[in-house]
Design an enzyme around this catalytic site. Structure first.
Site, PDB file in Angstrom:
ATOM      1  N   LYS A  41      52.515  13.271  39.467  1.00  0.00           N
ATOM      2  CA  LYS A  41      53.392  14.437  39.658  1.00  0.00           C
ATOM      3  C   LYS A  41      53.201  15.370  38.457  1.00  0.00           C
ATOM      4  O   LYS A  41      53.991  15.403  37.518  1.00  0.00           O
ATOM      5  CB  LYS A  41      54.845  13.938  39.792  1.00  0.00           C
TER       6      LYS A  41
HETATM    7  N1  PMP Z   1      55.561  15.446  47.960  1.00  0.00           N
HETATM    8  C1  PMP Z   1      55.713  16.324  46.969  1.00  0.00           C
HETATM    9  C2  PMP Z   1      54.638  17.304  46.715  1.00  0.00           C
HETATM   10  C3  PMP Z   1      56.878  16.322  46.187  1.00  0.00           C
HETATM   11  O1  PMP Z   1      57.036  17.194  45.191  1.00  0.00           O
HETATM   12  C4  PMP Z   1      57.900  15.396  46.482  1.00  0.00           C
HETATM   13  C5  PMP Z   1      59.175  15.400  45.689  1.00  0.00           C
HETATM   14  N2  PMP Z   1      59.098  14.598  44.556  1.00  0.00           N
HETATM   15  C6  PMP Z   1      57.686  14.494  47.532  1.00  0.00           C
HETATM   16  C7  PMP Z   1      56.506  14.540  48.252  1.00  0.00           C
HETATM   17  C8  PMP Z   1      58.706  13.451  47.883  1.00  0.00           C
HETATM   18  O2  PMP Z   1      58.750  12.463  46.888  1.00  0.00           O
HETATM   19  P1  PMP Z   1      60.098  11.697  46.546  1.00  0.00           P
HETATM   20  O3  PMP Z   1      60.587  11.160  47.834  1.00  0.00           O
HETATM   21  O4  PMP Z   1      59.690  10.639  45.596  1.00  0.00           O
HETATM   22  O5  PMP Z   1      61.020  12.696  45.968  1.00  0.00           O
END
Ligand code: PMP
Length: 313
Positions: A157
């Site tokens: 991320k």
């Molecule tokens: N894809 C992207 C690009 C994101 O930014 C997020 C948010 N974190 C998610 C998927 C979903 O991930 P999570 O369920 O861990 O928040």
């Protein structure tokens, strides 16, 4: 009761308003940072704020940091304790977003990952609904392709990656849609600008696999587990074509910000006749019960902070 947001910066807790970084900070100039988004969900009946899957978020942050050759110098237990303290000090009794970040903190010029100091920061801020999850949303396929692992790894991320997401989100917004669906470089469905995507087909959930340029979401894993254990529905992780979304039974998105959001329309084609599907609705209810601490069998997912501890500093 309203609070005052706190931050953890350079090893200290302080009001967010006093937490500043310099103009030459490497991460600010080059996007050399990794982050998480953790929700704390306010259960008004119980008067308890529940942090959701904090351990899993910090585990992913550590992996993201590793990809950018940075070190998260705190254990998961220390990070969870710091997060609880930060949220308690902030004193909010409402839904919050906690933003931890491992960033290249040195004030130095030069594009690189090596020989630049890094550090951890955390802050929190009030954060309500991100998408209209009660009404459902309208999506378009983005003209922007999801960044490819061969260019920038999106399973980490990474802050700088989010230009890709922002381009897609703003294009969707300006074209009158709620959210974008991004295809990857080989033209298959990847994810939303900040969400993973699922189809429901003949009682099975289908979602793109981790090697299709997605962020492997914690909400995604949560929904897969809830679907299997509570509804007896299996999930298949496989590559999805764009047009499969048009003709499937239901489509929904998952994410820390988006929770479980049903999609009613994609590229002007109604999904499930333009109404919220049964499986999407059931998963949304289960998900809210889980994040608000109402399901004892999933109490290991939540960290309760009672109102008595949310006193502000
Ligand atoms: N894809 C992207 C690009 C994101 O930014 C997020 C948010 N974190 C998610 C998927 C979903 O991930 P999570 O369920 O861990 O928040």
């Amino acid at each position: 009761m309203s609070g005052t947001p706190y931050a953890f910066l350079r090893g200290e807790m302080m009001p967010l308003a006093d937490a500043k970084i310099g103009l030459m900070t490497h991460a600010f100039n080059y996007g050399t940072a990794v982050f998480e988004g953790i929700r704390a969900n306010w259960n008004a009946e119980q008067e308890i704020l529940y942090l959701f899957r904090t351990r899993e978020h910090y585990a992913r942050l550590r992996k993201s940091a590793h990809v950018l050759m940075m070190d998260l110098r705190y254990s998961e237990d220390e990070l969870i304790a710091m997060t609880e303290e930060l949220v308690a000090k902030s004193g909010f009794q409402e839904d919050l977003y906690v933003r931890p970040m491992v960033y290249k903190s040195q004030e130095v010029l030069g594009v690189r990952l090596h020989d630049v100091e890094d550090d951890l920061l955390i802050y929190c801020a009030p954060f309500g609904a991100y998408l209209d999850l009660d009404a459902g949303i309208r999506c378009c396929t983005s003209t922007w392709r999801r960044a490819d692992d061969a260019s920038i790894p999106v399973r980490a991320k990474v802050n700088g990656v989010y230009i890709n997401n922002a381009l897609a989100k703003t294009e969707a917004h300006h074209n009158g849609y709620d959210e974008a669906i991004m295809l990857n470089h080989d033209g298959h469905v990847a994810e939303g600008s900040g969400e993973n995507i699922f189809m429901v087909q003949d009682g099975t959930l289908i979602t793109p696999p981790s090697a299709d340029n997605i962020l492997v979401g914690i909400t995604r894993a949560t929904v897969i587990e809830l679907a299997e254990k509570e509804l007896g529905l299996q999930t298949v992780e496989r590559t999805i074509d764009r047009s499969e979304l048009y003709i499937t039974d239901e489509v929904f998105m998952t994410g820390t910000a988006a929770h479980v959001t049903p999609i009613l329309e994609i590229d002007h084609r109604a999904i499930n006749g333009g109404g919220i599907g049964e499986v999407s609705a059931q998963l949304q209810t289960l998900f809210f019960d889980a994040i608000l601490g109402r399901l004892p069998q999933y109490s290991h997912w939540v960290t309760p902070i009672p109102a008595a501890n949310l006193v502000g500093a």
